[in-house]
Design an enzyme around this catalytic site. Sequence first.
Site, short mmCIF file in Angstrom:
data_model
loop_
_atom_site.label_atom_id
_atom_site.label_comp_id
_atom_site.label_asym_id
_atom_site.label_seq_id
_atom_site.Cartn_x
_atom_site.Cartn_y
_atom_site.Cartn_z
N CYS A 102 -6.20 13.09 12.06
CA CYS A 102 -6.95 11.10 12.87
C CYS A 102 -6.63 10.70 13.58
CB CYS A 102 -5.66 11.01 11.49
SG CYS A 102 -4.93 10.35 11.50
N ARG B 4 -5.36 10.84 4.14
CA ARG B 4 -4.33 11.45 4.87
C ARG B 4 -3.44 11.52 3.28
NH1 ARG B 4 -0.70 13.22 6.53
NH2 ARG B 4 -0.37 15.34 7.71
N ARG C 36 -0.87 15.19 12.88
CA ARG C 36 0.15 14.46 12.31
C ARG C 36 0.00 15.84 11.02
NH1 ARG C 36 -1.61 9.04 9.31
NH2 ARG C 36 0.15 8.82 9.02
N ASP D 34 3.70 0.86 11.75
CA ASP D 34 2.38 -0.11 11.82
C ASP D 34 2.67 -0.88 12.28
OD1 ASP D 34 1.31 2.00 9.96
OD2 ASP D 34 2.42 2.18 7.91
N ARG E 89 -9.02 -0.24 4.44
CA ARG E 89 -8.02 0.28 3.83
C ARG E 89 -6.54 0.22 3.80
NH1 ARG E 89 -6.23 4.87 7.76
NH2 ARG E 89 -4.66 4.40 5.78
N ILE F 127 6.67 7.78 16.86
CA ILE F 127 6.88 8.09 15.52
C ILE F 127 5.04 9.20 15.48
CG2 ILE F 127 5.99 7.74 13.02
CD1 ILE F 127 8.93 6.73 13.77
N LYS G 192 0.48 -1.26 0.31
CA LYS G 192 0.13 -0.32 0.01
C LYS G 192 0.92 1.24 0.24
CE LYS G 192 -1.83 1.39 3.82
NZ LYS G 192 -1.62 3.18 4.03
N ASN G 193 2.06 1.98 1.29
CA ASN G 193 2.63 2.79 0.59
C ASN G 193 3.89 2.61 0.31
OD1 ASN G 193 1.05 2.86 3.45
ND2 ASN G 193 2.79 2.45 4.43
C1 UD1 Z 1 3.70 7.39 6.56
C2 UD1 Z 1 3.00 5.56 6.16
C3 UD1 Z 1 2.08 5.55 7.42
C4 UD1 Z 1 3.16 5.43 8.75
C5 UD1 Z 1 4.11 6.37 9.15
C6 UD1 Z 1 5.26 6.44 9.95
C7 UD1 Z 1 2.29 5.96 3.98
C8 UD1 Z 1 1.12 6.33 2.51
N1 UD1 Z 1 1.98 6.43 4.96
O1 UD1 Z 1 3.21 7.66 6.75
O2 UD1 Z 1 1.48 4.24 7.33
O3 UD1 Z 1 2.49 4.52 9.73
O4 UD1 Z 1 4.81 6.32 7.19
O5 UD1 Z 1 6.17 5.52 9.00
O6 UD1 Z 1 3.06 5.57 3.30
N2 UD1 Z 1 5.32 14.05 10.48
C9 UD1 Z 1 5.36 16.11 11.22
N3 UD1 Z 1 5.26 17.17 10.16
C10 UD1 Z 1 5.25 17.31 8.66
C11 UD1 Z 1 5.22 15.05 8.13
C12 UD1 Z 1 4.73 14.79 8.87
O7 UD1 Z 1 5.40 16.62 12.57
O8 UD1 Z 1 5.19 17.59 7.62
C13 UD1 Z 1 5.52 13.66 11.38
C14 UD1 Z 1 3.93 12.83 11.85
O9 UD1 Z 1 2.94 13.88 12.89
C15 UD1 Z 1 4.77 11.69 13.10
C16 UD1 Z 1 5.93 12.18 11.73
O10 UD1 Z 1 6.37 13.51 11.87
O11 UD1 Z 1 4.88 12.38 13.89
C17 UD1 Z 1 6.13 10.83 10.81
O12 UD1 Z 1 5.09 11.06 10.02
P1 UD1 Z 1 5.14 10.43 8.51
O13 UD1 Z 1 6.59 10.08 8.10
O14 UD1 Z 1 5.60 11.90 7.64
O15 UD1 Z 1 4.06 9.84 8.32
P2 UD1 Z 1 3.49 9.62 6.65
O16 UD1 Z 1 3.87 9.48 5.54
O17 UD1 Z 1 1.91 10.12 6.91
#
Ligand code: UD1
Length: 424
Positions: free
Chosen positions: A124, A100, A129, A313, A405, A335, A25-26
Site C-alpha cells: 500500500c 489491508r 507491509r 499514524d 477512511r 515503523i 478506528k484501530n
Molecule cells: C496497525 C494500524 C496502523 C498503524 C500500525 C503501526 C490498525 C488497523 N492499523 O497496522 O494504523 O500505522 O499498526 O502502529 O490497527 N510487519 C511485518 N510482518 C508482519 C506484520 C507486520 O514485517 O507479519 C511489519 C510491517 O511491515 C511494519 C511493522 O511490522 O513495518 C508494523 O506493522 P503492524 O504493527 O503490523 O501494523 P498494522 O497492524 O498493519
Amino acid sequence: MKTNERYVVAGGSRLQGRVKVSGAKNAALPILAAALLSSGESIIHNTPIIRDVNVMLEILRRLGVDVEEVLTEDSGRTLRIRSDGLTGPEVGADFTREMRSSIFLMGPLLARTGKIRISYPGGCAIGPRPIDFHLRGLEQMGAKIEERYGFIEASVQGRLVGSEIYLDFPSVGATENLMMAAVLADGKTVIRNAAREPEIVDLQLFLNRMGAKVRGAGLDVIRIQGVKVMGSVEHKVMPDRIEAGTFLAAAAITGGDVTVENVIPEHADAICAKLREMGTVIQEGDDWIRAIGPTRLRAADVKTLPYPGFATDMQPQMMALMAVAVGTSIITETIFENRFKVSDELRRLGANVKTDGRTAVVQGVSRLSGARVECPALREGMALVLAGMAAEGVTTIEQVVHIDRGYQNLEQKLQGLGAQVSRA
Ligand code: UD1
C-alpha cells in the site's frame, strides 16, 4: 461512494472551541472481527462512522453475519452483531485491496470455522507491509496454510492448539490476529514481544467480556487460556487517540485554542510531549486535553516507535507542523519503510522537506501558500488539511476518500472550530 471528492481549505483561521473525538478506528476494526468469535450477540457502542468500518461491516455481511445498526445521539453508532449464520469463509481481493487490515479476520475465522480463504493483501502507499508474522503464528497454532492464485488458504483439523509465539517485531495486527485465534484454541498461548498499543487492551476487554481468558494486553507478554465457547458481549469502543492528536495538532499549527473531549489523556502522552516541545501549551483533565498554539511553532525531532513511543499514524501530521516551525526538524520513521509520501505534496505548498530512506529533514519556512495537492493516504491527507489551514490562500486537496477512511465528520468538526474547510 464517489472517489473524486476534494476539500477546499482557506487558510488563516485560528481554530477555537471544543471537539469530541469518535470511537477509535484501530480498536473498532479488530473488535468487529472478534465479533465473529461469539456464539451469542455482540453489542458494540461508539463505533466510528468511517469508511474502513463500513468496509469491515460489508465483509462481515458477505460472510453471512447479521449486522444491525442503531444510530445513537452522541453521533457514534451502536452495532448489534450475530454471527451464527456464518457461511463461506472467503474474503475477496476487492476487500483486502480496500482495507489491508482485513487480514486479521484470519484468526477469528479459523478459530470459528476451521478454514479461511483470503485474497493476499498487496502493498500500500506506506510500504510493502508483509504478513509473515500472522502466518507463522497461525501455523504454530496448527493451521495448514497454502498460498495460491493470489489467495491464502488456511485450515485446521478440529481446534487450533495453544502455542508459544515470539513476534520478531511488535506488530499490532499480528498481535490482535493471534489473540483472536488463541481464545478458542485448545490450551494456552503465550505471545511474546507483543505490541502494547491501547487498542490491544480494548480488544482484550472485549474478548474477556465475551468469556475469553486473556491477560497481559498492554504489556509485551500476552497469555491466553483457550475456552470452548464464548457468549454475548456489550462493549464501548475506546476513543480515537490519533483523531485526538490530530485536533491538538490543528490547534498548534493555527495558533488556536482547542479542547479535545472524550479522550484518555495518557494515550496522547507522546504527541503532547512533542507539541509542548514545539511551543504549544497543553492542559489536561480526566477526559480532555486543551492545546493552545503559539504564534510560531519551534522545530523538534520525532522518531516513530511502537507504543508508548511516538505513533507513526501522527508522523505525517507532525511533518506539516514542522514545515512552518522555526528551525530544522528531523523525522526518523522506524515503523514503515515508505511513509514520507506527503513530502512531495507539502513541497507544492512551499515546504522545504528532504527525505532519504527513513529520514526526513524539514527546514521550517515562514509561510506556506495554497495550491492544489492530492492525498496519498489517510494520515498523509490529514497532514495536507493541517498545512492548508496554516497556508496563505486556498488549498484544494484531491482524493479525500483516503481521509474518509479514518475521520468521522471531519469537515463538520473542523468547521465547528472555525476552520474554512468544505467538501466539493
Ligand atoms: C496497525 C494500524 C496502523 C498503524 C500500525 C503501526 C490498525 C488497523 N492499523 O497496522 O494504523 O500505522 O499498526 O502502529 O490497527 N510487519 C511485518 N510482518 C508482519 C506484520 C507486520 O514485517 O507479519 C511489519 C510491517 O511491515 C511494519 C511493522 O511490522 O513495518 C508494523 O506493522 P503492524 O504493527 O503490523 O501494523 P498494522 O497492524 O498493519
